[in-house]
Scaffold this active site. Structure first.
Site, PDB file in Angstrom:
ATOM      1  N   LYS A 214     -12.458  -8.931   4.204  1.00  0.00           N
ATOM      2  CA  LYS A 214     -11.118  -8.433   3.863  1.00  0.00           C
ATOM      3  C   LYS A 214     -11.176  -7.494   2.650  1.00  0.00           C
ATOM      4  O   LYS A 214     -10.569  -6.418   2.632  1.00  0.00           O
ATOM      5  CB  LYS A 214     -10.190  -9.621   3.564  1.00  0.00           C
ATOM      6  CG  LYS A 214      -8.920  -9.285   2.824  1.00  0.00           C
ATOM      7  CD  LYS A 214      -7.915  -8.572   3.701  1.00  0.00           C
ATOM      8  CE  LYS A 214      -6.752  -8.038   2.893  1.00  0.00           C
ATOM      9  NZ  LYS A 214      -5.657  -7.572   3.679  1.00  0.00           N
ATOM     10  N   CYS A 268      -2.074  -4.312  -2.496  1.00  0.00           N
ATOM     11  CA  CYS A 268      -3.427  -4.647  -2.016  1.00  0.00           C
ATOM     12  C   CYS A 268      -4.479  -3.678  -2.510  1.00  0.00           C
ATOM     13  O   CYS A 268      -5.415  -4.079  -3.191  1.00  0.00           O
ATOM     14  CB  CYS A 268      -3.439  -4.650  -0.492  1.00  0.00           C
ATOM     15  SG  CYS A 268      -2.207  -5.748   0.174  1.00  0.00           S
TER      16      CYS A 268
HETATM   17  N1  SAJ Z   1      -2.693   6.440  -0.196  1.00  0.00           N
HETATM   18  C1  SAJ Z   1      -3.221   7.644  -0.606  1.00  0.00           C
HETATM   19  N2  SAJ Z   1      -4.030   8.302   0.253  1.00  0.00           N
HETATM   20  C2  SAJ Z   1      -4.329   7.821   1.494  1.00  0.00           C
HETATM   21  C3  SAJ Z   1      -3.798   6.599   1.895  1.00  0.00           C
HETATM   22  C4  SAJ Z   1      -2.983   5.919   1.033  1.00  0.00           C
HETATM   23  O1  SAJ Z   1      -2.975   8.115  -1.718  1.00  0.00           O
HETATM   24  O2  SAJ Z   1      -5.068   8.497   2.224  1.00  0.00           O
HETATM   25  C5  SAJ Z   1      -1.844   5.675  -1.110  1.00  0.00           C
HETATM   26  C6  SAJ Z   1      -0.474   5.372  -0.533  1.00  0.00           C
HETATM   27  O3  SAJ Z   1       0.446   6.381  -0.824  1.00  0.00           O
HETATM   28  C7  SAJ Z   1      -0.131   4.066  -1.228  1.00  0.00           C
HETATM   29  C8  SAJ Z   1      -1.500   3.382  -1.401  1.00  0.00           C
HETATM   30  O4  SAJ Z   1      -2.456   4.403  -1.275  1.00  0.00           O
HETATM   31  O5  SAJ Z   1       0.429   4.309  -2.488  1.00  0.00           O
HETATM   32  C9  SAJ Z   1      -1.803   2.255  -0.444  1.00  0.00           C
HETATM   33  O6  SAJ Z   1      -1.345   2.564   0.847  1.00  0.00           O
HETATM   34  P1  SAJ Z   1      -2.154   2.163   2.164  1.00  0.00           P
HETATM   35  O7  SAJ Z   1      -1.351   2.623   3.320  1.00  0.00           O
HETATM   36  O8  SAJ Z   1      -3.546   2.648   2.073  1.00  0.00           O
HETATM   37  O9  SAJ Z   1      -2.291   0.588   2.036  1.00  0.00           O
HETATM   38  P2  SAJ Z   1      -1.336  -0.686   2.179  1.00  0.00           P
HETATM   39  O10 SAJ Z   1      -1.412  -1.445   0.906  1.00  0.00           O
HETATM   40  O11 SAJ Z   1       0.029  -0.327   2.665  1.00  0.00           O
HETATM   41  O12 SAJ Z   1      -2.083  -1.508   3.341  1.00  0.00           O
HETATM   42  C10 SAJ Z   1      -3.462  -1.834   3.218  1.00  0.00           C
HETATM   43  C11 SAJ Z   1      -4.079  -1.756   4.599  1.00  0.00           C
HETATM   44  N3  SAJ Z   1      -5.533  -1.762   4.498  1.00  0.00           N
HETATM   45  C12 SAJ Z   1      -6.292  -0.928   5.184  1.00  0.00           C
HETATM   46  O13 SAJ Z   1      -5.860  -0.060   5.918  1.00  0.00           O
HETATM   47  C13 SAJ Z   1      -7.772  -1.083   5.018  1.00  0.00           C
HETATM   48  C14 SAJ Z   1      -3.579  -2.904   5.456  1.00  0.00           C
HETATM   49  O14 SAJ Z   1      -4.235  -2.938   6.695  1.00  0.00           O
HETATM   50  C15 SAJ Z   1      -3.810  -4.229   4.729  1.00  0.00           C
HETATM   51  O15 SAJ Z   1      -3.275  -5.305   5.474  1.00  0.00           O
HETATM   52  C16 SAJ Z   1      -3.094  -4.189   3.409  1.00  0.00           C
HETATM   53  O16 SAJ Z   1      -3.632  -3.104   2.635  1.00  0.00           O
HETATM   54  C17 SAJ Z   1      -3.321  -5.529   2.742  1.00  0.00           C
HETATM   55  O17 SAJ Z   1      -2.399  -6.369   2.836  1.00  0.00           O
HETATM   56  O18 SAJ Z   1      -4.414  -5.799   2.283  1.00  0.00           O
END
Ligand code: SAJ
Length: 433
Positions: A214, A268
């Protein structure tokens, strides 16, 4: 030892939050009698009225349905709920205390479970934790019941993996990983999850591996975003648009660079690397790449401030006294979730610099900020775009220049630089100056 994990069994979910409530509803819909428990009396009451405090697509409808059919109910009394149940699933948060994830909610939940635990029960932990937590932290608390994990009751770890905005769909379709104290524990948990997900379920050898898997998933994302952010900062120096570089590089079949931006929020991705960084330190090892990635990502909101200052500087002005509209309070696009949002830091810093800050978010209403309508937000000196909400892509540029807007600082690549510049507004985008 035998427990009822087929439909008809009784399940207690400890923690009726963003993940706990949808999980409870899905299990109830799959035929289990589910008791969702939460320390928050208001949440419990709303669930019992058939209402969902989680506004994820499909969740309110499902909660309404399973409460009406009597398959889901809620209580604050965890011990009695555990006594009534065959399966207990702990889905409580592990929030940050400084740079240290806090396991006290898990400890508290486990104390309650140990008081309701009976021979043959199955206990599953879903919260994100340090590698080794299920075996070395959770099991000893549960064993205060006098029962032995893997011998008298089943114990497994299976992390939630659902992405906010797609929680229900992902819970129904995502692959899962399970690690049990014994193989039998994992098999029991697999039987339960196979009733709610069509995704592949992989059993790994022991909970520690599942815990690490995870973390690795989210660390991969954090490091990848940090790479994108570092490239953005470099491209700013070169005067090249980073988005063009990444999108063309990503046409290579083995390259998948993420998206640079104004910050990494949520509950996360900014937190999970610390489970590895801290554990590594404890073991006398330095997780240098993960630490650097965190530093880069944590500095992005301050980079937005730098761009805002530079923008006003180029206009021969300063930030003090200017009306700056922050577009987006949610941590990511098209959600109302503000946990760990980079916007909070930006707003605080803008106020320190003397800006008149107003905030707009189509999904979030929070009293502590001066929130205005989008129409009103667009009448300002500067727009600072923090969240990739779909609404922002529909903003009419010709209106903006008529309104007297001078500067757009774009943290989410919402606008086209050329179009903004042509309408007489100074544009500064992260990775695209
Ligand atoms: N972000 C960026 N660039 C990107 C992707 C995201 O700047 O290319 C930013 C977003 O704007 C946001 C942050 O990162 O502020 C996190 O967003 P996210 O969409 O990457 O993550 P979460 O927290 O919404 O969800 C993640 C997911 N993990 C993965 O895809 C590996 C989800 O599947 C998990 O269940 C979740 O974390 C968790 O609960 O751990």
């Amino acid at each position: 030892m035998g427990t009822q994990v087929g439909a008809g069994g009784k399940v207690c979910v400890i923690g009726a939050g963003y993940i706990g409530l949808p999980t409870s509803a899905l299990l109830a819909d799959a035929g289990y009698d589910v008791i969702a428990t939460d320390t928050n009396q208001k949440i419990v009451e709303s669930i019992n009225r058939g209402e969902s405090h989680v506004s994820e697509p499909g969740v309110p409808e499902l909660v309404k349905k399973v409460v009406a059919s009597g398959k889901l109910k809620a209580t604050t009394n965890v011990i009695s709920a555990c006594k009534e149940s065959d399966v207990m699933i702990i889905i409580v948060p592990t929030p940050m205390k400084g740079k240290e994830p806090d396991l006290s909610f898990i400890a508290k939940a486990a104390e309650f479970v140990s008081q309701g635990l009976e021979r043959g029960n199955l206990v599953i932990l879903e919260s994100t934790v340090y590698p080794g937590t299920t075996e070395n932290f959770l099991a000893p608390i549960l064993e205060k019941s006098g029962l032995k994990a893997g011998k008298d009751f089943y114990l497994a770890y299976s992390p939630e993996r659902a992405m906010p905005t797609r929680t229900l769909h992902e819970m129904r379709t995502n692959a899962r990983v399970i690690g049990g104290i014994t193989k039998e524990c994992a098999e029991k948990a697999k039987k339960l999850y196979s009733r709610i997900t069509s995704g592949e379920i992989t059993i790994v050898d022991g909970p520690t591996k599942a815990e690490l898997i995870k973390l690795v998933e989210n660390v991969y994302r954090d490091v990848n975003i940090a790479l994108a952010n570092e490239l953005a900062l470099f491209c700013e120096k070169l005067g090249i648009n980073v988005h063009e570089i990444i999108s063309v590089a990503n046409k290579h079949p083995r390259v998948h660079i993420h998206v640079p931006g104004s910050g990494v929020g949520g509950h996360c991705i900014p937190k999970d690397p610390y489970f590895i960084i801290n554990k590594a330190r404890e073991l006398g090892f330095s997780a240098r790449l993960l630490e650097s990635a965190r530093t880069i990502n944590e500095e992005m909101p301050e980079h937005m401030i730098k761009l805002i200052k530079e923008g006003f500087g180029e206009l021969g002005q300063s930030v003090a006294g200017k009306r700056v509209s922050v577009l987006g309070l949610a941590y990511k696009g098209d959600t109302d979730d503000t946990r760990g949002t980079p916007s909070e830091y930006l707003i605080k810093r803008l106020k320190e610099l003397g800006a008149k800050v107003v905030v707009e978010d189509p999904y979030v209403k929070q009293k502590e900020f001066r929130q205005v309508s989008l129409q009103e937000a667009l009448r300002s000196d500067c727009l600072a775009i923090m969240t990739n909400h779909s609404e922002y892509h529909k903003i009419n540029l010709s209106e903006l220049s008529k309104n007297g807007l001078k500067l757009i600082v774009d943290g989410r690549n919402v606008f086209n630089k050329e179009e903004v510049t042509n309408s007489g507004i100074l544009y500064k985008g992260v990775g695209n100056l």
